[in-house]
Scaffold this motif. Structure first.
Motif, PDB file in Angstrom:
ATOM      1  N   PRO A 183      -5.102   5.846   0.749  1.00  9.87           N
ATOM      2  CA  PRO A 183      -6.057   6.908   1.341  1.00  9.87           C
ATOM      3  C   PRO A 183      -6.676   6.631   2.468  1.00  9.87           C
ATOM      4  O   PRO A 183      -6.950   5.548   2.863  1.00  9.87           O
ATOM      5  CB  PRO A 183      -7.202   7.095  -0.019  1.00  9.87           C
ATOM      6  CG  PRO A 183      -6.390   6.271  -1.183  1.00  9.87           C
ATOM      7  CD  PRO A 183      -5.579   5.097  -0.750  1.00  9.87           C
ATOM      8  N   PRO A 184      -7.445   7.581   3.053  1.00  7.75           N
ATOM      9  CA  PRO A 184      -8.160   7.346   4.370  1.00  7.75           C
ATOM     10  C   PRO A 184      -9.697   6.631   3.734  1.00  7.75           C
ATOM     11  O   PRO A 184     -10.050   6.927   2.688  1.00  7.75           O
ATOM     12  CB  PRO A 184      -8.598   8.923   4.630  1.00  7.75           C
ATOM     13  CG  PRO A 184      -7.534   9.826   4.321  1.00  7.75           C
ATOM     14  CD  PRO A 184      -6.885   8.998   2.985  1.00  7.75           C
ATOM     15  N   GLY A 185      -9.946   5.588   4.860  1.00  8.26           N
ATOM     16  CA  GLY A 185     -11.167   4.901   4.355  1.00  8.26           C
ATOM     17  C   GLY A 185     -10.630   3.551   4.147  1.00  8.26           C
ATOM     18  O   GLY A 185     -11.013   2.569   4.213  1.00  8.26           O
TER      19      GLY A 185
ATOM     20  N   SER B 258      -8.153   7.123  13.072  1.00  5.80           N
ATOM     21  CA  SER B 258      -9.521   7.519  12.414  1.00  5.80           C
ATOM     22  C   SER B 258      -8.992   9.082  11.975  1.00  5.80           C
ATOM     23  O   SER B 258      -8.634   9.686  12.553  1.00  5.80           O
ATOM     24  CB  SER B 258     -10.691   7.307  13.461  1.00  5.80           C
ATOM     25  OG  SER B 258     -11.716   7.862  13.071  1.00  5.80           O
ATOM     26  N   SER B 259      -9.524   9.589  10.807  1.00  2.44           N
ATOM     27  CA  SER B 259      -9.618  10.524  10.182  1.00  2.44           C
ATOM     28  C   SER B 259     -10.720  11.081   9.744  1.00  2.44           C
ATOM     29  O   SER B 259     -11.133  10.534   8.727  1.00  2.44           O
ATOM     30  CB  SER B 259      -8.311  10.751   9.237  1.00  2.44           C
ATOM     31  OG  SER B 259      -8.175  11.942   8.718  1.00  2.44           O
TER      32      SER B 259
ATOM     33  N   TRP C 233       0.794  -1.238   0.029  1.00  6.76           N
ATOM     34  CA  TRP C 233       0.153  -0.101   0.063  1.00  6.76           C
ATOM     35  C   TRP C 233       0.757   1.087   0.171  1.00  6.76           C
ATOM     36  O   TRP C 233       0.395   2.344  -0.187  1.00  6.76           O
ATOM     37  CB  TRP C 233      -0.957  -0.266   1.145  1.00  6.76           C
ATOM     38  CG  TRP C 233      -1.967  -1.218   1.048  1.00  6.76           C
ATOM     39  CD1 TRP C 233      -2.057  -2.324   1.615  1.00  6.76           C
ATOM     40  CD2 TRP C 233      -2.952  -1.171   0.178  1.00  6.76           C
ATOM     41  NE1 TRP C 233      -2.733  -2.986   1.594  1.00  6.76           N
ATOM     42  CE2 TRP C 233      -3.518  -2.535   0.378  1.00  6.76           C
ATOM     43  CE3 TRP C 233      -3.336  -0.392  -0.695  1.00  6.76           C
ATOM     44  CZ2 TRP C 233      -4.655  -2.941  -0.296  1.00  6.76           C
ATOM     45  CZ3 TRP C 233      -4.660  -0.895  -1.523  1.00  6.76           C
ATOM     46  CH2 TRP C 233      -5.224  -2.161  -1.158  1.00  6.76           C
TER      47      TRP C 233
ATOM     48  N   VAL D 251       1.325   8.756   5.387  1.00  7.77           N
ATOM     49  CA  VAL D 251       0.180   7.995   5.204  1.00  7.77           C
ATOM     50  C   VAL D 251      -0.013   6.941   4.176  1.00  7.77           C
ATOM     51  O   VAL D 251       0.376   7.093   2.880  1.00  7.77           O
ATOM     52  CB  VAL D 251      -1.144   8.920   4.890  1.00  7.77           C
ATOM     53  CG1 VAL D 251      -2.446   8.181   4.872  1.00  7.77           C
ATOM     54  CG2 VAL D 251      -1.289  10.143   5.933  1.00  7.77           C
TER      55      VAL D 251
ATOM     56  N   VAL E 220      -0.937   5.048   9.365  1.00  8.76           N
ATOM     57  CA  VAL E 220       0.302   5.772   9.037  1.00  8.76           C
ATOM     58  C   VAL E 220       1.463   5.493   9.810  1.00  8.76           C
ATOM     59  O   VAL E 220       1.374   4.700  10.586  1.00  8.76           O
ATOM     60  CB  VAL E 220      -0.093   7.229   9.840  1.00  8.76           C
ATOM     61  CG1 VAL E 220      -1.252   7.935   9.233  1.00  8.76           C
ATOM     62  CG2 VAL E 220      -0.371   7.146  11.407  1.00  8.76           C
TER      63      VAL E 220
ATOM     64  N   GLY F  17      -7.655   2.410   5.789  1.00 10.67           N
ATOM     65  CA  GLY F  17      -6.669   2.073   6.657  1.00 10.67           C
ATOM     66  C   GLY F  17      -6.811   0.673   7.347  1.00 10.67           C
ATOM     67  O   GLY F  17      -5.911  -0.022   7.429  1.00 10.67           O
TER      68      GLY F  17
ATOM     69  N   VAL G 294      -7.622   5.226   9.045  1.00  9.10           N
ATOM     70  CA  VAL G 294      -6.359   5.741   8.172  1.00  9.10           C
ATOM     71  C   VAL G 294      -5.271   4.884   8.881  1.00  9.10           C
ATOM     72  O   VAL G 294      -5.174   4.605  10.126  1.00  9.10           O
ATOM     73  CB  VAL G 294      -6.139   7.081   7.991  1.00  9.10           C
ATOM     74  CG1 VAL G 294      -5.686   7.495   9.753  1.00  9.10           C
ATOM     75  CG2 VAL G 294      -5.011   7.414   7.462  1.00  9.10           C
TER      76      VAL G 294
ATOM     77  N   SER H 259      -6.798   9.609  16.955  1.00  8.70           N
ATOM     78  CA  SER H 259      -7.353  10.374  15.736  1.00  8.70           C
ATOM     79  C   SER H 259      -6.044  10.965  15.116  1.00  8.70           C
ATOM     80  O   SER H 259      -4.960  11.341  15.517  1.00  8.70           O
ATOM     81  CB  SER H 259      -8.072  11.458  16.318  1.00  8.70           C
ATOM     82  OG  SER H 259      -7.709  12.270  16.998  1.00  8.70           O
TER      83      SER H 259
ATOM     84  N   ARG I 281     -13.231   8.058   9.059  1.00  8.89           N
ATOM     85  CA  ARG I 281     -12.339   7.246   8.433  1.00  8.89           C
ATOM     86  C   ARG I 281     -11.284   6.370   8.887  1.00  8.89           C
ATOM     87  O   ARG I 281     -10.265   7.067   9.085  1.00  8.89           O
ATOM     88  CB  ARG I 281     -12.380   7.642   6.812  1.00  8.89           C
ATOM     89  CG  ARG I 281     -13.700   7.919   6.273  1.00  8.89           C
ATOM     90  CD  ARG I 281     -13.287   8.642   4.840  1.00  8.89           C
ATOM     91  NE  ARG I 281     -12.586   9.739   4.867  1.00  8.89           N
ATOM     92  CZ  ARG I 281     -12.059  10.388   3.702  1.00  8.89           C
ATOM     93  NH1 ARG I 281     -12.440   9.848   2.696  1.00  8.89           N
ATOM     94  NH2 ARG I 281     -11.359  11.711   3.669  1.00  8.89           N
TER      95      ARG I 281
END
Length: 358
Positions: A201-203, A152-153, A86, A198, A160, A205, A158, A125, A156
């Motif tokens: 993309p967020p969602g 969570s961001s 990823w 990251v 990192v 994770g 995520v 977060s 969603r």
């Protein structure tokens, strides 16, 4: 030196690591120099391009000596698998050579006080580029150079990458836990830590990045547990052949032979489950993930059962501070609760059965 020989070379030291609370730094370096960290990463990134079969055998050998040593390989491989699958080109070029060489030690930070088996409930977060939260039971977290963190961001999930040692990162080493005492476990806090790395993309994770890491982790844990079960059976056999009770070796007692027979079935079953999951991964089977869950579930149960029998056969020697089977018994109990109670895995496996898994 191959991984079997390496494992044998450190077998006598594993009990000391357990009592002192950590695999020594020089051993971590030796594992890295031997090419055993993230060995399935492609050669162009410094890995060895190993197949699932080769990685499985490595973890079986290490698991039969020290669960913390196997955990080092597991966590490094989990983070590397997530980055490989990823990460973007720059992230792969930066992190994969460091992970395969041991230039950095990785920690996987997902579990929280309110999010164990239900990782969708994490409260850590990422807001405005700053990470806040507290993660629990991070394997090798006390010595990690980088953490793969689930957060969570904007509602969603995520994933990192966060480097240790920077302002806002706090590490609280854990000691005296039931098992994996040499795995440098720690609780890790993030208090307004700037994040630029990251993965995906967020969602994505949890379902994608962390999902990839967890799948790799289950696979290596499964093989490690198979190795643990085999080691306990081997030690039990050695003990009953030499321990005399009632004027005859323990091995002469029918009840003891029956116990050894049950243990042999557990060891063989664990290895077969792991081998089946390995073949499924190598074929690219769409149900490979389910087969890995099955292997981890079965092998962890086998390690727990065989270790308990081995402790009982050893008697008082089995609960002594320097008892290898006692250490394996504690470690096997931990393997049973990783990702939650057995019932969590059983629900997934029940769904697999309904899909035709047999």
């Amino acid at each position: 030196m191959d991984h079997g020989a390496f494992a044998e070379s450190v077998r006598a030291d594993a009990g000391d690591w357990d009592r002192s609370g950590g695999v020594p730094a020089e051993v971590v370096r030796a594992v890295a120099e031997a090419g055993f960290l993230a060995a399935d990463v492609p050669v162009r990134y410094g890995g060895r391009g190993w197949s699932p079969t080769e990685v499985g055998r490595l973890c079986e050998d290490f698991g039969g000596v020290c669960s913390a040593l196997r955990a080092l390989v597991t966590v490094q491989g989990m983070v590397a698998a997530a980055v490989l699958r990823w990460g973007d080109a720059e992230q792969r070029d930066r992190w994969l050579p460091a992970l395969t060489s041991g230039g950095v030690v990785a920690g996987f930070a997902a579990t929280e006080a309110g999010a164990g088996s239900d990782l969708a409930a994490v409260s850590t977060s990422l807001d405005g580029g700053l990470l806040r939260g507290r993660k629990l039971w991070v394997t090798f977290g006390a010595v990690a150079d980088v953490f793969l963190v689930l957060a969570s961001s904007a509602g969603r999930p995520v994933a990192v990458l966060v480097e240790a040692g920077q302002p806002g990162v706090s590490v609280e080493p854990v000691s005296g836990q039931l098992g994996l005492r040499a795995a440098w476990i720690a609780h890790v806090g993030f208090d307004g830590v700037p994040v630029a790395e990251v993965l995906a993309p967020p969602g994505f994770g949890l379902s994608h990045v962390v999902g990839t890491a967890l799948d790799h982790g289950r696979f290596t844990v499964a093989w490690g547990c198979a190795g643990m079960a085999a080691a306990c059976l081997e030690r039990a056999v050695e003990h009953v052949k030499t321990r005399v009770q009632g004027g005859v070796p323990l091995s002469s007692h029918p009840a003891v032979r029956a116990v050894l027979g049950r243990c042999l079935v557990e060891v063989r079953a664990a290895r077969r489950l792991c081998a089946h999951a390995t073949a499924s991964r190598e074929r690219g089977d769409p149900e490979a993930l389910a087969e890995t869950v099955l292997a981890k579930y079965g092998a962890a149960r086998a390690a727990s059962v065989v270790a308990e029998h081995a402790v009982r056969l050893h008697g008082a020697a089995g609960i002594a501070p320097d008892s290898a089977v006692g250490r394996f018994h504690r470690d096997a109990a931990v393997m049973r609760v990783i990702e939650g109670a057995d019932e969590v895995a059983e629900q997934h496996l029940g769904g697999y059965a309904l899909r035709g898994g047999s």
